[in-house]
Design an enzyme around this catalytic site. Structure first.
Site, PDB file in Angstrom:
ATOM      1  N   GLU A   1       0.835  -1.198   0.000  1.00 49.32           N
ATOM      2  CA  GLU A   1       0.000   0.000   0.000  1.00 49.32           C
ATOM      3  C   GLU A   1       0.875   1.255   0.000  1.00 49.32           C
ATOM      4  OE1 GLU A   1      -2.424   1.521  -0.786  1.00 49.32           O
ATOM      5  OE2 GLU A   1      -4.015   1.573   0.692  1.00 49.32           O
ATOM      6  N   ASP A   2       0.355   2.329  -0.574  1.00 48.89           N
ATOM      7  CA  ASP A   2       1.101   3.593  -0.562  1.00 48.89           C
ATOM      8  C   ASP A   2       1.052   4.241   0.827  1.00 48.89           C
ATOM      9  OD1 ASP A   2      -1.614   4.168  -0.729  1.00 48.89           O
ATOM     10  OD2 ASP A   2      -1.468   5.469  -2.476  1.00 48.89           O
TER      11      ASP A   2
ATOM     12  N   ASP B   1      -3.814   5.585   6.195  1.00 45.75           N
ATOM     13  CA  ASP B   1      -4.245   6.853   6.793  1.00 45.75           C
ATOM     14  C   ASP B   1      -5.259   6.550   7.902  1.00 45.75           C
ATOM     15  OD1 ASP B   1      -4.841   9.539   7.203  1.00 45.75           O
ATOM     16  OD2 ASP B   1      -6.019   9.772   5.388  1.00 45.75           O
TER      17      ASP B   1
ATOM     18  N   LYS C   1       0.652   7.019   8.231  1.00 42.50           N
ATOM     19  CA  LYS C   1       0.279   8.369   8.660  1.00 42.50           C
ATOM     20  C   LYS C   1      -0.819   8.217   9.698  1.00 42.50           C
ATOM     21  CE  LYS C   1      -2.097  11.078   5.765  1.00 42.50           C
ATOM     22  NZ  LYS C   1      -2.481  11.898   4.599  1.00 42.50           N
TER      23      LYS C   1
ATOM     24  N   PHE D   1      -1.028  16.319   3.588  1.00 42.98           N
ATOM     25  CA  PHE D   1      -1.518  15.596   2.421  1.00 42.98           C
ATOM     26  C   PHE D   1      -0.356  15.444   1.448  1.00 42.98           C
ATOM     27  CE2 PHE D   1      -3.714  14.481  -1.407  1.00 42.98           C
ATOM     28  CZ  PHE D   1      -4.593  13.519  -0.910  1.00 42.98           C
TER      29      PHE D   1
HETATM   30  P1  IMP Z   1      -7.386   4.989   4.495  1.00 40.33           P
HETATM   31  O1  IMP Z   1      -8.486   4.031   4.233  1.00 40.33           O
HETATM   32  O2  IMP Z   1      -7.895   6.270   5.105  1.00 40.33           O
HETATM   33  O3  IMP Z   1      -6.240   4.411   5.290  1.00 40.33           O
HETATM   34  O4  IMP Z   1      -6.921   5.477   3.098  1.00 40.33           O
HETATM   35  C1  IMP Z   1      -5.834   5.053   2.490  1.00 40.33           C
HETATM   36  C2  IMP Z   1      -5.852   5.523   1.055  1.00 40.33           C
HETATM   37  O5  IMP Z   1      -6.142   6.908   0.945  1.00 40.33           O
HETATM   38  C3  IMP Z   1      -4.483   5.323   0.502  1.00 40.33           C
HETATM   39  O6  IMP Z   1      -4.460   4.128  -0.223  1.00 40.33           O
HETATM   40  C4  IMP Z   1      -4.282   6.503  -0.393  1.00 40.33           C
HETATM   41  O7  IMP Z   1      -4.624   6.149  -1.706  1.00 40.33           O
HETATM   42  C5  IMP Z   1      -5.228   7.562   0.094  1.00 40.33           C
HETATM   43  N1  IMP Z   1      -4.499   8.588   0.870  1.00 40.33           N
HETATM   44  C6  IMP Z   1      -4.431   8.732   2.214  1.00 40.33           C
HETATM   45  N2  IMP Z   1      -3.668   9.775   2.577  1.00 40.33           N
HETATM   46  C7  IMP Z   1      -3.205  10.302   1.415  1.00 40.33           C
HETATM   47  C8  IMP Z   1      -2.310  11.382   1.118  1.00 40.33           C
HETATM   48  O8  IMP Z   1      -1.765  12.093   1.982  1.00 40.33           O
HETATM   49  N3  IMP Z   1      -2.079  11.602  -0.207  1.00 40.33           N
HETATM   50  C9  IMP Z   1      -2.621  10.857  -1.196  1.00 40.33           C
HETATM   51  N4  IMP Z   1      -3.445   9.821  -0.958  1.00 40.33           N
HETATM   52  C10 IMP Z   1      -3.737   9.547   0.336  1.00 40.33           C
HETATM   53 MG    MG Z   2      -4.447   3.893  -2.219  1.00 40.44          MG
END
Ligand code: IMP
Ligand code: MG
Length: 176
Positions: free
Chosen positions: A100-101, A104, A132, A153
């Site tokens: 995963e990138d 969050d 993060k 972000f």
């Molecule tokens: P989560 O479900 O909130 O953990 O979301 C994760 C996904 O949101 C990641 O796979 C990213 O694609 C996107 N994402 C979360 N934070 C960022 C950011 O700072 N920049 C770009 N994409 C983000």
């Molecule tokens: Mg993603």
């Protein structure tokens, strides 16, 4: 025309990314010796990280992708996951590593772990380039983390904001 740089601040240079991805690859190579490892890259954000990471892993690995999105608008998670492409490899009795990138809120990872629960995989772990945890909502363990970043972000190295910036070779924080 090149993309102007006045809207963002450099956070992780391409050299630092390369070095850390190499370290992660070495660690994964060590931990998965003799194991039937399958990398599942999470599209679109992790396409670049997955392609660099798999070249840093010195094992016979399977590689596949799944495409999910949680972002309603450019910078806010909607909290609902939409899958638009599923993986195809048979992961029965394999060790799956989700690539995963960014983790969050953690909602995407909880959803993905659940998605793999009945796949027959013998283990499912997570490797995230960036962890993060400022907005973490779900309780999720990230097994391999490239960088811990408190907030902001981020864009570049696969990460987008409204589909822009993905091709940048480094990671930047967008200026508010
Ligand atoms: P989560 O479900 O909130 O953990 O979301 C994760 C996904 O949101 C990641 O796979 C990213 O694609 C996107 N994402 C979360 N934070 C960022 C950011 O700072 N920049 C770009 N994409 C983000
Ligand atoms: Mg993603």
């Amino acid at each position: 025309m090149q993309q102007a740089e006045d809207d963002r601040t450099l956070l992780i240079s391409s050299e630092t990314l390369r070095d850390r991805v190499c370290e992660l690859g070495k660690q994964i190579t060590k931990d998965y010796q003799g194991a039937p490892l399958v990398l599942i890259g999470i599209l679109n954000g992790a396409f670049m990280f997955t392609s660099d990471l798999c070249r840093a892993i010195d094992l016979d690995v399977g590689i596949d992708f799944i495409r999910v999105a949680s972002y309603g608008d450019a910078t806010k998670s909607s909290g609902t996951i939409r899958m638009s492409m599923d993986y195809r490899l048979n992961v029965q009795d394999k060790d799956v590593l989700l690539v995963e990138d960014i983790v969050d809120t953690g909602i995407t990872m909880v959803w993905l772990k659940e998605h793999f629960r009945n796949s027959g995989a013998r283990s499912v772990k997570i490797c995230a380039l960036i962890n993060k945890d400022e907005r973490r909502k779900a309780d999720i363990d990230v097994d391999y983390t490239g960088f811990d970043i408190a907030q902001g972000f981020l864009v570049g190295y696969g990460l987008d904001c409204g589909e822009r910036y993905r091709n940048l070779p480094a990671v930047y924080a967008l200026r508010p």
